[in-house]
Design a protein around this motif. Structure first.
Motif, PDB file in Angstrom:
ATOM      1  N   ILE A 184       0.855  -1.194   0.000  1.00 55.03           N
ATOM      2  CA  ILE A 184       0.000   0.000   0.000  1.00 55.03           C
ATOM      3  C   ILE A 184       0.893   1.246   0.000  1.00 55.03           C
ATOM      4  O   ILE A 184       2.059   1.178   0.381  1.00 55.03           O
ATOM      5  CB  ILE A 184      -0.980   0.016   1.212  1.00 55.03           C
ATOM      6  CG1 ILE A 184      -0.224  -0.186   2.530  1.00 55.03           C
ATOM      7  CG2 ILE A 184      -2.073  -1.017   1.047  1.00 55.03           C
ATOM      8  CD1 ILE A 184      -1.103  -0.066   3.766  1.00 55.03           C
ATOM      9  N   PRO A 185       0.336   2.387  -0.447  1.00 50.88           N
ATOM     10  CA  PRO A 185       1.175   3.589  -0.520  1.00 50.88           C
ATOM     11  C   PRO A 185       1.636   4.096   0.844  1.00 50.88           C
ATOM     12  O   PRO A 185       0.924   3.967   1.839  1.00 50.88           O
ATOM     13  CB  PRO A 185       0.273   4.622  -1.199  1.00 50.88           C
ATOM     14  CG  PRO A 185      -1.023   4.004  -1.442  1.00 50.88           C
ATOM     15  CD  PRO A 185      -1.017   2.585  -0.984  1.00 50.88           C
ATOM     16  N   VAL A 186       2.836   4.666   0.828  1.00 42.54           N
ATOM     17  CA  VAL A 186       3.468   5.179   2.044  1.00 42.54           C
ATOM     18  C   VAL A 186       3.630   6.696   1.916  1.00 42.54           C
ATOM     19  O   VAL A 186       3.987   7.192   0.851  1.00 42.54           O
ATOM     20  CB  VAL A 186       4.861   4.519   2.240  1.00 42.54           C
ATOM     21  CG1 VAL A 186       5.626   5.146   3.399  1.00 42.54           C
ATOM     22  CG2 VAL A 186       4.711   3.010   2.439  1.00 42.54           C
ATOM     23  N   ILE A 187       3.337   7.399   3.005  1.00 43.06           N
ATOM     24  CA  ILE A 187       3.633   8.824   3.007  1.00 43.06           C
ATOM     25  C   ILE A 187       4.719   9.104   4.038  1.00 43.06           C
ATOM     26  O   ILE A 187       4.806   8.425   5.064  1.00 43.06           O
ATOM     27  CB  ILE A 187       2.379   9.708   3.218  1.00 43.06           C
ATOM     28  CG1 ILE A 187       1.576   9.304   4.431  1.00 43.06           C
ATOM     29  CG2 ILE A 187       1.493   9.704   2.001  1.00 43.06           C
ATOM     30  CD1 ILE A 187       0.325  10.141   4.626  1.00 43.06           C
ATOM     31  N   ALA A 188       5.542  10.106   3.720  1.00 45.00           N
ATOM     32  CA  ALA A 188       6.725  10.379   4.542  1.00 45.00           C
ATOM     33  C   ALA A 188       6.452  11.497   5.528  1.00 45.00           C
ATOM     34  O   ALA A 188       5.894  12.536   5.172  1.00 45.00           O
ATOM     35  CB  ALA A 188       7.888  10.787   3.636  1.00 45.00           C
ATOM     36  N   ALA A 189       6.888  11.271   6.770  1.00 45.66           N
ATOM     37  CA  ALA A 189       6.769  12.297   7.809  1.00 45.66           C
ATOM     38  C   ALA A 189       8.118  12.517   8.466  1.00 45.66           C
ATOM     39  O   ALA A 189       8.890  11.575   8.661  1.00 45.66           O
ATOM     40  CB  ALA A 189       5.768  11.848   8.877  1.00 45.66           C
ATOM     41  N   GLY A 190       8.371  13.759   8.809  1.00 48.64           N
ATOM     42  CA  GLY A 190       9.583  14.051   9.569  1.00 48.64           C
ATOM     43  C   GLY A 190      10.520  14.971   8.845  1.00 48.64           C
ATOM     44  O   GLY A 190      11.341  14.526   8.030  1.00 48.64           O
ATOM     45  N   GLY A 191      10.378  16.275   9.097  1.00 49.38           N
ATOM     46  CA  GLY A 191      11.318  17.244   8.541  1.00 49.38           C
ATOM     47  C   GLY A 191      10.999  17.694   7.127  1.00 49.38           C
ATOM     48  O   GLY A 191      11.847  18.310   6.480  1.00 49.38           O
ATOM     49  N   VAL A 192       9.802  17.416   6.652  1.00 50.60           N
ATOM     50  CA  VAL A 192       9.429  17.887   5.305  1.00 50.60           C
ATOM     51  C   VAL A 192       8.864  19.302   5.471  1.00 50.60           C
ATOM     52  O   VAL A 192       7.718  19.484   5.878  1.00 50.60           O
ATOM     53  CB  VAL A 192       8.389  16.956   4.636  1.00 50.60           C
ATOM     54  CG1 VAL A 192       8.045  17.467   3.247  1.00 50.60           C
ATOM     55  CG2 VAL A 192       8.902  15.519   4.586  1.00 50.60           C
ATOM     56  N   THR A 193       9.705  20.290   5.176  1.00 44.95           N
ATOM     57  CA  THR A 193       9.285  21.674   5.431  1.00 44.95           C
ATOM     58  C   THR A 193       9.344  22.557   4.186  1.00 44.95           C
ATOM     59  O   THR A 193       8.993  23.734   4.253  1.00 44.95           O
ATOM     60  CB  THR A 193      10.149  22.320   6.544  1.00 44.95           C
ATOM     61  OG1 THR A 193      11.515  22.049   6.260  1.00 44.95           O
ATOM     62  CG2 THR A 193       9.793  21.795   7.909  1.00 44.95           C
ATOM     63  N   ASP A 194       9.802  22.021   3.060  1.00 43.56           N
ATOM     64  CA  ASP A 194       9.725  22.776   1.808  1.00 43.56           C
ATOM     65  C   ASP A 194       9.714  21.813   0.623  1.00 43.56           C
ATOM     66  O   ASP A 194       9.724  20.585   0.807  1.00 43.56           O
ATOM     67  CB  ASP A 194      10.835  23.846   1.707  1.00 43.56           C
ATOM     68  CG  ASP A 194      12.238  23.251   1.588  1.00 43.56           C
ATOM     69  OD1 ASP A 194      12.362  22.024   1.377  1.00 43.56           O
ATOM     70  OD2 ASP A 194      13.212  24.012   1.698  1.00 43.56           O
ATOM     71  N   VAL A 195       9.723  22.378  -0.584  1.00 45.09           N
ATOM     72  CA  VAL A 195       9.563  21.529  -1.774  1.00 45.09           C
ATOM     73  C   VAL A 195      10.734  20.547  -1.940  1.00 45.09           C
ATOM     74  O   VAL A 195      10.574  19.452  -2.476  1.00 45.09           O
ATOM     75  CB  VAL A 195       9.319  22.400  -3.037  1.00 45.09           C
ATOM     76  CG1 VAL A 195      10.579  23.163  -3.432  1.00 45.09           C
ATOM     77  CG2 VAL A 195       8.806  21.554  -4.200  1.00 45.09           C
ATOM     78  N   ARG A 196      11.903  20.934  -1.424  1.00 43.48           N
ATOM     79  CA  ARG A 196      13.046  20.007  -1.525  1.00 43.48           C
ATOM     80  C   ARG A 196      12.791  18.754  -0.694  1.00 43.48           C
ATOM     81  O   ARG A 196      13.129  17.638  -1.097  1.00 43.48           O
ATOM     82  CB  ARG A 196      14.328  20.700  -1.046  1.00 43.48           C
ATOM     83  CG  ARG A 196      14.743  21.833  -1.937  1.00 43.48           C
ATOM     84  CD  ARG A 196      15.865  22.637  -1.343  1.00 43.48           C
ATOM     85  NE  ARG A 196      15.493  23.275  -0.074  1.00 43.48           N
ATOM     86  CZ  ARG A 196      16.304  24.053   0.639  1.00 43.48           C
ATOM     87  NH1 ARG A 196      17.538  24.271   0.232  1.00 43.48           N
ATOM     88  NH2 ARG A 196      15.889  24.600   1.767  1.00 43.48           N
ATOM     89  N   GLY A 197      12.184  18.938   0.457  1.00 46.14           N
ATOM     90  CA  GLY A 197      11.823  17.795   1.301  1.00 46.14           C
ATOM     91  C   GLY A 197      10.793  16.914   0.620  1.00 46.14           C
ATOM     92  O   GLY A 197      10.845  15.685   0.716  1.00 46.14           O
ATOM     93  N   VAL A 198       9.852  17.541  -0.074  1.00 46.78           N
ATOM     94  CA  VAL A 198       8.830  16.767  -0.797  1.00 46.78           C
ATOM     95  C   VAL A 198       9.508  15.923  -1.878  1.00 46.78           C
ATOM     96  O   VAL A 198       9.239  14.719  -2.015  1.00 46.78           O
ATOM     97  CB  VAL A 198       7.771  17.705  -1.433  1.00 46.78           C
ATOM     98  CG1 VAL A 198       6.787  16.908  -2.271  1.00 46.78           C
ATOM     99  CG2 VAL A 198       7.048  18.515  -0.353  1.00 46.78           C
ATOM    100  N   ARG A 199      10.416  16.550  -2.623  1.00 44.71           N
ATOM    101  CA  ARG A 199      11.117  15.808  -3.694  1.00 44.71           C
ATOM    102  C   ARG A 199      11.944  14.667  -3.116  1.00 44.71           C
ATOM    103  O   ARG A 199      11.997  13.571  -3.683  1.00 44.71           O
ATOM    104  CB  ARG A 199      11.998  16.776  -4.490  1.00 44.71           C
ATOM    105  CG  ARG A 199      11.164  17.706  -5.348  1.00 44.71           C
ATOM    106  CD  ARG A 199      11.985  18.767  -6.051  1.00 44.71           C
ATOM    107  NE  ARG A 199      11.085  19.602  -6.830  1.00 44.71           N
ATOM    108  CZ  ARG A 199      11.286  20.891  -7.093  1.00 44.71           C
ATOM    109  NH1 ARG A 199      12.368  21.500  -6.642  1.00 44.71           N
ATOM    110  NH2 ARG A 199      10.409  21.559  -7.799  1.00 44.71           N
ATOM    111  N   ALA A 200      12.596  14.925  -1.991  1.00 44.11           N
ATOM    112  CA  ALA A 200      13.401  13.869  -1.348  1.00 44.11           C
ATOM    113  C   ALA A 200      12.500  12.708  -0.923  1.00 44.11           C
ATOM    114  O   ALA A 200      12.833  11.540  -1.120  1.00 44.11           O
ATOM    115  CB  ALA A 200      14.133  14.441  -0.141  1.00 44.11           C
TER     116      ALA A 200
END
Ligand SMILES: Cc1cc2nc3c(=O)[nH]c(=O)nc-3n(C[C@H](O)[C@H](O)[C@H](O)COP(=O)(O)O)c2cc1C
Length: 319
Positions: A184-200
């Motif tokens: 199932i799909p996974v979403i990432a949490a922890g330190g995503v505070t700008d678009v670079r974090g989203v891309r990572a």
């Protein structure tokens, strides 16, 4: 990023939202205005514990029902309610929240903390969508949640704000481990505070992001203005570990707890809770009186913006 195109994103399809961005539940710091703003911006707003309340004495279920009704007037988009499970046999309180929100028409839930089999089955039996986030993300827990019918799993790294995972594994370690463990799909949490974090996060295999900290510093969030300004003026070097599972931006209370923790006192988490957790300093603006809980991505936050601006900037690749 072709792979990120909305038409191919499972999170947006499953949750019926425009962007794969889920606002993480924030104890004391959510209300109808904020939750509806996130959903109207294209993400998934989520009510956390003590939503809309201004004091511990208020009835949580009555206030939650009122806040849900208000949010339904402010948005026609889906939003979620957090079922906070504080131990593996904790059922009564999160079940009460579930029954209350279900009766008010909510059909999306974020179960966080510990897995409770009975509650997960009950949520799924109601036909609702279920996002599951273990406090300490584990491969076995993710597999178990998938087996029990969870729709989406959150993989949380040590970088996050709030009660942090005691395993100490960072977001870069945790996200691919969980992605590789489940279908199932996974979403990432922890330190995503700008678009670079989203891309990572997407580069690590996540298909969405779970954002708490960045959305606190918005016009629509009910955190006190003075506290938002202190956050903007603070950087990663201003963050202290006040307990094994709790950080705070430096203030009088945090300095004291951090010193006690450094001296080997392992009851400091309980002390932060006794002092009201995030409520005094974050909700009430008593800036020196409690925890200012934040993630380590704080250096990317330079301005108080609208929820729409934050979501729009973070979701730059999804238009
Ligand atoms: C002030 C604050 C309060 C939080 N309260 C809760 C909560 O009540 N329930 C919960 O599941 N997570 C809570 N969290 C954790 C967030 O839901 C989320 O996991 C985390 O904020 C995501 O990482 P980020 O802060 O790096 O974006 C809280 C986080 C913060 C910063």
């Amino acid at each position: 990023m072709e792979a990120n195109k909305m038409s191919k994103n499972p999170i947006t399809k499953i949750l019926g939202i425009k962007y794969p961005l889920i606002q993480a539940p924030l104890n004391w710091l959510t209300d109808a205005k904020f939750v509806a703003a996130v959903s109207n911006a294209g993400g998934l707003g989520t009510f956390g514990p003590n939503a809309g309340k201004t004091s511990p004495e208020q009835d949580s279920m009555k206030t939650l029902t009122e806040e849900i009704k208000r949010a339904q007037q402010l948005t026609d988009k889906p939003f979620a309610v957090n079922l906070m499970v504080s131990s593996s046999d904790d059922f009564i309180y999160p079940n009460q929240v579930f029954e209350t929100a279900l009766a008010a028409g909510v059909r999306t839930f974020v179960l966080s903390g510990f897995l409770n089999t009975e509650l997960i089955k009950k949520v799924k039996k109601s036909g609702s969508k279920l996002i599951v986030r273990e406090m300490n993300s584990t491969v076995s827990g993710a597999k178990e949640a998938e087996k029990l019918g969870a729709d989406v799993i959150v993989a949380t790294g040590y970088d996050e704000g709030g009660v942090i995972p005691t395993t100490g594994f960072g977001t870069f370690t945790t996200v691919p481990r969980i992605v590789d463990a489940v279908s199932i799909p996974v979403i990432a949490a922890g330190g995503v505070t700008d678009v670079r974090g989203v891309r990572a996060a997407f580069a690590l295999g996540a298909q969405g992001v779970y954002v708490g900290t960045r959305l606190i510093v918005t016009n629509e969030n009910r955190t006190a203005q003075i506290t938002k300004e202190k956050i903007v003026d603070s950087g990663v070097n201003d963050i202290l570990l006040v307990a094994p599972n709790q950080r705070s931006i430096k203030n009088a209370a945090a300095d004291k707890w951090a010193a006690e923790f450094d001296d080997g006192d392992h009851e400091t988490f309980a002390a932060t809770r006794k002092a009201g957790g995030v409520r005094p300093a974050m909700l009430d603006g008593k800036i020196n009186d409690g925890v200012i809980s934040f993630d380590v991505g704080i250096d990317n936050i330079h301005e108080i913006k609208s929820v729409w601006e934050v979501v729009d900037e973070m979701m730059a690749d999804f238009k």
